[in-house]
Design a protein around this motif. Structure first.
Motif, PDB file in Angstrom:
ATOM      1  N   ALA A   1     -21.034 -24.265  32.855  1.00 33.48           N
ATOM      2  CA  ALA A   1     -19.974 -25.373  32.666  1.00 33.48           C
ATOM      3  C   ALA A   1     -18.698 -24.707  32.142  1.00 33.48           C
ATOM      4  N   THR A   2     -17.692 -25.313  32.371  1.00 35.95           N
ATOM      5  CA  THR A   2     -16.298 -24.999  32.086  1.00 35.95           C
ATOM      6  C   THR A   2     -16.265 -24.651  30.562  1.00 35.95           C
ATOM      7  N   PRO A   3     -16.751 -25.506  29.828  1.00 37.45           N
ATOM      8  CA  PRO A   3     -16.490 -25.208  28.370  1.00 37.45           C
ATOM      9  C   PRO A   3     -17.129 -23.979  27.797  1.00 37.45           C
ATOM     10  N   SER A   4     -17.864 -23.225  28.649  1.00 36.38           N
ATOM     11  CA  SER A   4     -18.537 -21.896  28.148  1.00 36.38           C
ATOM     12  C   SER A   4     -17.375 -20.757  28.588  1.00 36.38           C
ATOM     13  N   HIS A   5     -16.462 -21.103  29.325  1.00 35.80           N
ATOM     14  CA  HIS A   5     -15.418 -20.246  29.625  1.00 35.80           C
ATOM     15  C   HIS A   5     -14.120 -20.395  28.899  1.00 35.80           C
TER      16      HIS A   5
ATOM     17  N   ILE B   1     -11.064 -30.882  30.477  1.00 32.02           N
ATOM     18  CA  ILE B   1     -10.786 -32.244  30.308  1.00 32.02           C
ATOM     19  C   ILE B   1     -11.675 -33.188  29.868  1.00 32.02           C
ATOM     20  N   GLU B   2     -11.954 -33.687  28.695  1.00 28.17           N
ATOM     21  CA  GLU B   2     -12.986 -34.585  28.417  1.00 28.17           C
ATOM     22  C   GLU B   2     -14.313 -34.103  28.338  1.00 28.17           C
ATOM     23  N   GLY B   3     -14.457 -32.870  28.345  1.00 22.18           N
ATOM     24  CA  GLY B   3     -15.853 -32.061  28.367  1.00 22.18           C
ATOM     25  C   GLY B   3     -16.160 -31.857  29.799  1.00 22.18           C
TER      26      GLY B   3
ATOM     27  N   GLY C   1      -1.064 -19.510  37.982  1.00 22.18           N
ATOM     28  CA  GLY C   1      -1.919 -20.178  38.888  1.00 22.18           C
ATOM     29  C   GLY C   1      -2.091 -21.598  38.576  1.00 22.18           C
ATOM     30  N   GLY C   2      -3.060 -22.206  39.443  1.00 22.40           N
ATOM     31  CA  GLY C   2      -3.238 -23.771  39.164  1.00 22.40           C
ATOM     32  C   GLY C   2      -4.561 -23.977  40.032  1.00 22.40           C
ATOM     33  N   HIS C   3      -5.166 -25.171  39.546  1.00 29.86           N
ATOM     34  CA  HIS C   3      -6.277 -25.656  40.402  1.00 29.86           C
ATOM     35  C   HIS C   3      -6.403 -27.048  40.179  1.00 29.86           C
ATOM     36  N   ASN C   4      -7.139 -27.744  41.239  1.00 32.21           N
ATOM     37  CA  ASN C   4      -6.976 -29.014  41.430  1.00 32.21           C
ATOM     38  C   ASN C   4      -8.507 -29.555  41.076  1.00 32.21           C
ATOM     39  N   GLY C   5      -9.248 -28.973  40.369  1.00 30.27           N
ATOM     40  CA  GLY C   5     -10.600 -29.426  40.114  1.00 30.27           C
ATOM     41  C   GLY C   5     -10.629 -30.727  39.366  1.00 30.27           C
ATOM     42  N   TYR C   6      -9.442 -31.158  38.814  1.00 25.16           N
ATOM     43  CA  TYR C   6      -9.616 -32.668  37.709  1.00 25.16           C
ATOM     44  C   TYR C   6      -8.779 -33.630  38.375  1.00 25.16           C
ATOM     45  N   GLU C   7      -8.364 -33.471  39.399  1.00 24.89           N
ATOM     46  CA  GLU C   7      -7.726 -34.496  40.380  1.00 24.89           C
ATOM     47  C   GLU C   7      -8.493 -35.735  40.669  1.00 24.89           C
TER      48      GLU C   7
ATOM     49  N   GLY D   1      -4.697 -41.729  25.595  1.00 24.31           N
ATOM     50  CA  GLY D   1      -4.543 -40.391  26.042  1.00 24.31           C
ATOM     51  C   GLY D   1      -5.672 -39.896  26.744  1.00 24.31           C
ATOM     52  N   ILE D   2      -5.605 -38.705  27.674  1.00 19.64           N
ATOM     53  CA  ILE D   2      -6.585 -38.067  28.073  1.00 19.64           C
ATOM     54  C   ILE D   2      -7.158 -36.696  27.346  1.00 19.64           C
ATOM     55  N   GLY D   3      -8.243 -36.793  26.551  1.00 14.98           N
ATOM     56  CA  GLY D   3      -8.466 -35.606  25.920  1.00 14.98           C
ATOM     57  C   GLY D   3      -8.655 -34.334  26.537  1.00 14.98           C
ATOM     58  N   PHE D   4      -7.879 -33.128  26.076  1.00 19.50           N
ATOM     59  CA  PHE D   4      -8.310 -31.910  26.456  1.00 19.50           C
ATOM     60  C   PHE D   4      -8.781 -30.796  25.528  1.00 19.50           C
ATOM     61  N   GLU D   5      -9.243 -29.917  25.841  1.00 19.30           N
ATOM     62  CA  GLU D   5      -9.392 -28.660  24.856  1.00 19.30           C
ATOM     63  C   GLU D   5      -9.318 -27.279  25.617  1.00 19.30           C
ATOM     64  N   ILE D   6      -8.657 -26.481  25.111  1.00 16.13           N
ATOM     65  CA  ILE D   6      -8.458 -24.928  25.551  1.00 16.13           C
ATOM     66  C   ILE D   6      -9.258 -24.278  24.521  1.00 16.13           C
ATOM     67  N   ARG D   7     -10.382 -23.288  25.323  1.00 13.03           N
ATOM     68  CA  ARG D   7     -11.120 -22.591  24.448  1.00 13.03           C
ATOM     69  C   ARG D   7     -11.177 -21.290  24.926  1.00 13.03           C
ATOM     70  N   LEU D   8     -11.062 -20.546  23.679  1.00 10.06           N
ATOM     71  CA  LEU D   8     -11.272 -18.970  24.064  1.00 10.06           C
ATOM     72  C   LEU D   8     -12.388 -18.507  23.073  1.00 10.06           C
TER      73      LEU D   8
END
Length: 580
Positions: A371-375, A380-382, A422-428, A476-483
Motif C-alpha cells: 500500500a502507498t502509506p508504506s512508502h 490522500i485520505e489513507g 514528476g507527477g501521477h494521476n492515481g488520485y484523479e 478539506g481532503i486529508g493528505f499525509e506525506i510519509r518519510l
C-alpha cells in the motif's frame, strides 16, 4: 483465476510429475567434463546458523539441531521452495569447515534418498535449475571424502535433473523462473559427460528469453530490482561457464547483460545495496557489486532513468525514485503502489526507506507492504495510488488496478545540484487531484529540498474535487506525506514540533524541516526484511494537512546538520567501489 487457468496449472503439475518420474529411467553421468568455478556468494552468518540447526526459510524458523532437513514438516509452501532450491548450500559453503561440509553432505544425499526418485515439490523447472547450479558449483565441497557409491548416486541425480530440465524448462513461468531453469540446463550440459547435446537448444531458448523479457531500458516487466539482479547474475554465470568451456556467448545474451548493467547501477544506492521497490529487497551484501564486476560492463544510463526509476546522486548521497507506472497484469502480483516514492542513502547508511515486502510475514503484512502509506510518498485520505483487486478464486494473487497511467517526469541538472520533477494521476478518479513532486539534491549531497503539490488540473477534475469536498462537508481532503526511516536511525521531534533530528550510526545528523503549512509528527513504522523472523520496529516522519483548494503546495527539506568524527572514520572505511 478462471477454470481454464486452474486446469492449466493442474496440467503443469501433472506434467512435472510425469517427467520427474520418467527421469528415473535415464542413465547417469559418471564424471564432469568441465566444472565451472563456484560463483555463488553465501552468507557466513546464515551458514553458522544452519550448522547449529536453526533453519530460517521464507520467514519461518525451525530449530532442528539433529533432525534431517527433509524430515522437517514444512510450515509453508515458500519454506518448501527455499529448501528445495538449495540456495542454503551457498551459506554452508561460505562457512566451509568440516561441520558445514558434513551438514551439506547429509542434506544433499538426504534429498537424493527422499526426492531423487522424482517425488516432492522440488521437481519444478525453476527449483530444479536453481538446485543443479548449486550442486555443480559446490561439487568439490560436496564430493570430498565420499565413497564411489555415493558419488555415483550424486551424478545419477544430477543427470536425472538435467534430463528433466531439457523436457520441462518451457513449463517455468516467463521471467526469473525460466531464466533459472535454462541457466541450470546450460550449466549441467557444459559440466556433465554425456549431456553436451543439450547446451545448444538451451542457449537458443535463453537468447529468446533475453530478447522478449529484457526491455530496451534493461528492465523486467515486474520492475523488481532484486529480481533483475538475480536474472543478471544468472546471465553472467552462464556467460562465464561458456567462456570457461571455450564457447562463445550468444549475441542476444551479451546484449541483455549490456542493457541490464547500467540499469542496476542506477538502482544501486551509495552503500552498494539495491533500492527496495515492488517486492524486492536490498540483495545479499556484496552481491550487486560482484555481479557488476563480473559483467565487465562499465556504462551508465545517460538520462538517469532505468526500468522506470530515476536517480539523483551527489557525492556520498543517493536518491532513487519510483518514476513510472506500476507493473500491470501478472507482473503486478508483487507490485506496490509506490509511484513517486523515494529512498535516500548517505554513505554507508540508509536514511529514508520504504517499508519493503511483507511477503514472508503473512497475507496481511504482504498487503500492507504494497500500500502507498508504506512508502515514502504522499497519500490522500489513507488511499493507495493503485488499488489491489481481490484475488480470483484459486489464484491467491492480487493484481493492481486503477493504477496511475500517466507519470510525466523531468530529470535535469542545476547549477548547484540535480532536480527531479514528476507527477501521477492515481488520485484523479476519486479526488480529482494530481500529485506532483519535485526533489532537488545539492551537488555535495548534503541537502534535499522537496515540494509536493496536489492539483485539480482541468474542469472535469475540479468537479471531482468539489464532489469530494462536499462528501467531507467542505472540511478539506486529508493528505499525509510519509518519510519512513531506517530502523538504525535515531529520530526525535524537536521542541515545538517544527523539525525532526535524525542521528545515523555513522555520526551524521540530518534535520527535517517544513514550511509550516502542515502538522509534523513522528510515528511508529516497520521495516520488512525477508531474512528476519519479525518486522523491525522503525519510525516515520508524517506531515499531515488538508487540501482546501484546487492547488495545494507543501515544501520541506532534509539537510545534513553535522558530521562528527565518527562519520569521518566511517567515510575513511568506505570501499571506494561503494562511493559515487
Amino acid at each position: 483465476m478462471s477454470r481454464y487457468d486452474r486446469m492449466a496449472r493442474r496440467g503443469t503439475r501433472l506434467l512435472n510429475r510425469f517427467y520427474a518420474r520418467r527421469a528415473r529411467r535415464q542413465p547417469g553421468a559418471t564424471a564432469f567434463v568441465s566444472q565451472p568455478e563456484p560463483r555463488t556468494i553465501g552468507s557466513f552468518a546464515r551458514g553458522r546458523q544452519l550448522v547449529a540447526g536453526n533453519l530460517l526459510f521464507a520467514g519461518y524458523l525451525v530449530e532442528s539441531p539433529t533432525t534431517g532437513l527433509w524430515d522437517v514438516v514444512a510450515p509453508d509452501l515458500a519454506f518448501d521452495a527455499e529448501r528445495h532450491g538449495f540456495a542454503w548450500l551457498d551459506d554452508l559453503a561460505a562457512v566451509g569447515d568440516f561441520r558445514a561440509r558434513e551438514k551439506a553432505q547429509l542434506w544433499v544425499w538426504g534429498w537424493i534418498d527422499t526426492h531423487g526418485n522424482g517425488s516432492g515439490p522440488g521437481w519444478s523447472p525453476d527449483l530444479t535449475g536453481r538446485r543443479v547450479i548449486r550442486w555443480i558449483n559446490h561439487a568439490l565441497f560436496l564430493l570430498a571424502a565420499r565413497t564411489a557409491e555415493q558419488s555415483e548416486a550424486f551424478f545419477g541425480a544430477l543427470s536425472r535433473q538435467t534430463w528433466f530440465l531439457s523436457r520441462r524448462w518451457q513449463g517455468a513461468s516467463p521471467g526469473l523462473p525460466r531464466f533459472e531453469a535454462l541457466t541450470g540446463l546450460i550449466y549441467a550440459g557444459l559440466a556433465l559427460k554425456g549431456h553436451e547435446d543439450q547446451v545448444d537448444p538451451a542457449l537458443k531458448a535463453l537468447a529468446e528469453e533475453c530478447s522478449s523479457q529484457i526491455d530496451d531500458q534493461g528492465g523486467l516487466p515486474t520492475r523488481n530490482p532484486e529480481e533483475l539482479l538475480e536474472v543478471f547474475t544468472l546471465l553472467t554465470w552462464a556467460a562465464a561457464a561458456l567462456q570457461d568451456a571455450g564457447r562463445g556467448v550468444p549475441p542476444a545474451q551479451l546484449a541483455a547483460i549490456e542493457r541490464i548493467a547500467p540499469t542496476l547501477r542506477t538502482l544501486r544506492h551509495a552503500d552498494g545495496g539495491l533500492a527496495r521497490f515492488h517486492g524486492g529487497g536490498r540483495g545479499l551484501e556484496g552481491r550487486l557489486d560482484h555481479a557488476l564486476a563480473a559483467s565487465h560492463v562499465t556504462t551508465r544510463h545517460a538520462d538517469g532513468l532505468a526500468m522506470g526509476y530515476a536517480r539523483l546522486s551527489g557525492r556520498r548521497t543517493s536518491v532513487i525514485i519510483d518514476a513510472s507506472v506500476p507493473p500491470t497484469g501478472r507482473a503486478s502480483w508483487n507490485g506496490h503502489a509506490s509511484t513517486l516514492a523515494f529512498e535516500l542513502t548517505s554513505g554507508r547508511r540508509p536514511l529514508i526507506v520504504n517499508c519493503g515486502s511483507g511477503e514472508t510475514f503473512g497475507v496481511e503484512w504482504r498487503r500492507a507492504g504494497r500500500a502507498t502509506p508504506s512508502h515514502s510518498t504522499l497519500c490522500i485520505e489513507g488511499h493507495s495510488s493503485a488499488r489491489l483487486a481481490p484475488p480470483e478464486r484459486g489464484s491467491g494473487h492480487e493484481i493492481m488496478t486503477e493504477a496511475p497511467d500517466n507519470v510525466p517526469l523531468d530529470v535535469s541538472d542545476l547549477e548547484d545540484g540535480y532536480r527531479f520533477q514528476g507527477g501521477h494521476n492515481g488520485y484523479e478518479r476519486h479526488f480529482g487531484l494530481t500529485h506532483a513532486r519535485t526533489l532537488e539534491l545539492a551537488v555535495d549531497g548534503r541537502g534535499l529540498a522537496g515540494e509536493d503539490m496536489l492539483l485539480a488540473l482541468d474542469t472535469r477534475n475540479k468537479r471531482r474535487f468539489d464532489k469530494a469536498m462536499d462528501a467531507h462537508s467542505l472540511g478539506g481532503i486529508g493528505f499525509e506525506i510519509r518519510l519512513h526511516l531506517h530502523p538504525d536511525v535515531d529520530a526525535a521531534l524537536d521542541l515545538g514540533g517544527a523539525a525532526v533530528s535524525m542521528a545515523l550510526k555513522s555520526g551524521e545528523i540530518w534535520v527535517f524541516r517544513h514550511d509550516g503549512t502542515c502538522e509534523l509528527k513522528l510515528e511508529p513504522s516497520v521495516y520488512l526484511e525477508k531474512t528476519r523472523l519479525k518486522p523491525r520496529a522503525a519510525k516515520q516522519i508524517v506531515l499531515s494537512g488538508r487540501a482546501m483548494n484546487y492547488a495545494t503546495r507543501i515544501r520541506w527539506t532534509l539537510s545534513k546538520a553535522q558530521e562528527t568524527a565518527v562519520a569521518v572514520r566511517d567515510l575513511n572505511r568506505d570501499d571506494p567501489a561503494l562511493t559515487d
